[in-house]
Design a protein around this motif. Structure first.
Motif, short mmCIF file in Angstrom:
data_model
loop_
_atom_site.label_atom_id
_atom_site.label_comp_id
_atom_site.label_asym_id
_atom_site.label_seq_id
_atom_site.Cartn_x
_atom_site.Cartn_y
_atom_site.Cartn_z
N ASP A 93 0.87 -1.18 0.00
CA ASP A 93 0.00 0.00 0.00
C ASP A 93 0.91 1.23 0.00
OD1 ASP A 93 -1.90 1.96 0.29
OD2 ASP A 93 -2.46 1.40 2.33
N THR A 105 -3.87 4.40 5.53
CA THR A 105 -4.30 3.61 6.68
C THR A 105 -5.11 4.42 7.68
OG1 THR A 105 -2.20 4.05 7.84
CG2 THR A 105 -2.35 2.02 6.54
N GLU A 115 9.68 -3.31 6.68
CA GLU A 115 8.58 -3.42 5.71
C GLU A 115 8.96 -4.35 4.55
OE1 GLU A 115 5.41 -2.09 5.94
OE2 GLU A 115 6.10 -1.62 7.96
N PHE A 122 1.69 -6.32 5.95
CA PHE A 122 1.47 -5.49 4.77
C PHE A 122 2.61 -4.49 4.65
CE2 PHE A 122 -2.80 -6.69 6.24
CZ PHE A 122 -3.21 -7.40 5.12
N GLN A 151 3.58 -1.06 3.86
CA GLN A 151 2.83 0.17 3.72
C GLN A 151 3.74 1.40 3.87
OE1 GLN A 151 0.04 -1.01 6.87
NE2 GLN A 151 -1.59 -0.75 5.34
N ASP A 181 2.73 4.26 4.79
CA ASP A 181 2.34 4.90 6.05
C ASP A 181 3.15 4.37 7.23
OD1 ASP A 181 0.50 6.46 4.81
OD2 ASP A 181 -1.26 5.54 5.74
N ASP A 182 3.45 3.07 7.23
CA ASP A 182 4.23 2.50 8.33
C ASP A 182 5.62 3.13 8.39
OD1 ASP A 182 2.06 0.93 8.86
OD2 ASP A 182 3.03 -0.98 8.38
#
Length: 178
Positions: A70, A76, A126, A136, A138, A140-141
């Motif tokens: 993502d 998220t 990640e 996942f 991401q 955003d992470d």
């Protein structure tokens, strides 16, 4: 949010092995240098933290249980409370990185090195999640983990500055008495 507490025994065990190996390697040198005691314990807490983090983000999940990428910025964060909690949890999860690593290694006292290290570590995490399908992947992470590292580093600097001020005031009191 309580799940990481359950992983503390793992972290303490790995940290204990680290301390044992540290003593074997640096026993004679550590006895001569008091500075190594602070470094040893700071590294111990870094090892505990990293063990808990890896257990939480990777090893508590079955391989192949989560897959996908993502790359949508703030994808998220939506109206569901659980997604907002995960978003905030990712920030909180990396605050110790920004706080502990500057204590353990002087290079992390430079904000660029510390924040860059947190960002690179997050990207590696990640990537491993993507390859092993244990989480996942991401964008955003990575961003929230990096923000957490910044919050931790700023907290470290504030506490260090307060410590330095208090030590200089305490040192001035002792100088005046002499």
């Amino acid at each position: 949010m309580l799940e990481p507490i359950g992983y503390l025994p793992w972290g303490m065990a790995v940290g204990g092995v680290f301390l044992l190996l540290w003593e074997v390697r640096y026993h004679e040198k550590a006895r001569r240098q008091k500075r190594n005691l602070r470094q040893k314990w700071s590294l111990f807490f870094c090892v505990v933290y990293l063990t808990v983090l890896l257990k939480l983000a990777l090893f508590s999940r079955e391989p192949g249980s989560r897959m996908g990428i993502d790359l949508e910025l703030f994808g998220t964060w939506n109206s569901s409370l659980i997604s907002q909690a995960y978003f905030i949890e990712n920030i909180i999860m990396f605050i110790p990185f920004g706080f502990l690593f500057p204590l353990a290694d002087y290079r992390f006292q430079d904000w660029r090195f510390c924040v860059g290290g947190g960002c690179v570590f997050s990207m590696c995490l990640e990537l491993v999640q993507l390859v092993t399908q244990r989480g996942f992947c991401q964008l955003d992470d990575v961003i929230t983990n990096t923000v957490g590292t910044i919050v931790g580093w700023v907290s470290y600097r504030m506490i260090k500055r307060l410590h330095d001020i208090l030590c200089s005031v305490d040192g001035d009191k002792h100088k005046r008495k002499d």
